[in-house]
Design a protein around this motif. Structure first.
Motif, mmCIF file in Angstrom:
data_model
loop_
_atom_site.group_PDB
_atom_site.id
_atom_site.type_symbol
_atom_site.label_atom_id
_atom_site.label_comp_id
_atom_site.label_asym_id
_atom_site.label_seq_id
_atom_site.Cartn_x
_atom_site.Cartn_y
_atom_site.Cartn_z
ATOM 1 N N SER A 1 -35.828 40.354 -0.498
ATOM 2 C CA SER A 1 -36.784 39.304 -0.149
ATOM 3 C C SER A 1 -36.934 38.361 -1.335
ATOM 4 O O SER A 1 -36.389 38.613 -2.411
ATOM 5 C CB SER A 1 -38.135 39.909 0.232
ATOM 6 O OG SER A 1 -38.705 40.599 -0.863
ATOM 7 N N ARG A 2 -37.685 37.295 -1.132
ATOM 8 C CA ARG A 2 -37.861 36.361 -2.229
ATOM 9 C C ARG A 2 -39.257 35.753 -2.164
ATOM 10 O O ARG A 2 -39.880 35.688 -1.100
ATOM 11 C CB ARG A 2 -36.809 35.248 -2.167
ATOM 12 C CG ARG A 2 -36.960 34.352 -0.973
ATOM 13 C CD ARG A 2 -35.819 33.377 -0.859
ATOM 14 N NE ARG A 2 -36.025 32.492 0.290
ATOM 15 C CZ ARG A 2 -35.059 31.792 0.864
ATOM 16 N NH1 ARG A 2 -33.830 31.854 0.383
ATOM 17 N NH2 ARG A 2 -35.323 31.009 1.892
ATOM 18 N N ASP A 3 -39.714 35.306 -3.314
ATOM 19 C CA ASP A 3 -40.968 34.566 -3.430
ATOM 20 C C ASP A 3 -40.610 33.240 -4.085
ATOM 21 O O ASP A 3 -40.394 33.183 -5.305
ATOM 22 C CB ASP A 3 -41.970 35.364 -4.272
ATOM 23 C CG ASP A 3 -43.329 34.696 -4.342
ATOM 24 O OD1 ASP A 3 -43.389 33.458 -4.209
ATOM 25 O OD2 ASP A 3 -44.308 35.412 -4.543
ATOM 26 N N ASN A 4 -40.516 32.195 -3.288
ATOM 27 C CA ASN A 4 -40.084 30.905 -3.826
ATOM 28 C C ASN A 4 -41.066 30.359 -4.857
ATOM 29 O O ASN A 4 -40.665 29.673 -5.795
ATOM 30 C CB ASN A 4 -39.894 29.909 -2.690
ATOM 31 C CG ASN A 4 -38.704 30.256 -1.818
ATOM 32 O OD1 ASN A 4 -37.738 30.874 -2.283
ATOM 33 N ND2 ASN A 4 -38.766 29.879 -0.551
ATOM 34 N N LYS B 1 -42.587 31.975 -7.052
ATOM 35 C CA LYS B 1 -42.368 32.657 -8.326
ATOM 36 C C LYS B 1 -40.913 32.616 -8.769
ATOM 37 O O LYS B 1 -40.570 33.200 -9.807
ATOM 38 C CB LYS B 1 -42.838 34.109 -8.237
ATOM 39 C CG LYS B 1 -44.323 34.263 -7.981
ATOM 40 C CD LYS B 1 -44.720 35.734 -7.938
ATOM 41 C CE LYS B 1 -46.221 35.889 -7.727
ATOM 42 N NZ LYS B 1 -46.633 37.312 -7.689
#
Length: 119
Positions: free
Chosen positions: A70-73, A75
């Motif tokens: 997954s990703r946290d754009n 951060k």
């Protein structure tokens, strides 16, 4: 240029969980996909999981159903959630970014983080 820094590795018992993080910096606009690889002693480097710029994900058969990328754009960080860990998951896990500039692909690597699964 893209810089990648992994964190979150460690030692865990079989059946346990870990979450790896890969913080990216630099020319992030050029990134088309982020990948997690792993390399165990004496074995070839293996592609474990991919998340594309569009959000599509793909996994190696050996980790399907156990690992989630997954990703946290906000951060600029990509994660690899690893559940139901097995001894054979022991490896150095490396973050990789595929970037495209002027129709040419470039690949960037982090230094890796060790994951050890042992009782």
């Amino acid at each position: 240029q893209v810089q990648l820094v992994e964190s979150g590795g460690g030692s865990v018992q079989p059946g346990g969980s870990l979450r790896l993080s890969c913080a990216a910096s630099g020319s992030l606009f050029s990134i088309t996909a982020m990948n997690w690889y792993r390399q165990a002693p004496g074995k070839q480097r293996e592609l474990v999981a991919t998340i594309t710029r569009g959000g599509s994900t793909n996994y190696a058969d050996s980790v399907k159903g156990r690992f989630t990328v997954s990703r946290d754009n906000a951060k600029d960080t990509v994660y690899l959630q690893m559940n139901s860990l097995k001894a054979e998951d022991t490896a150095v896990y490396l973050c990789n970014a595929r970037a495209n500039l002027f129709a040419m692909d470039y690949y960037y690597w982090g230094h890796g983080t060790q994951v050890t699964v042992s009782s």
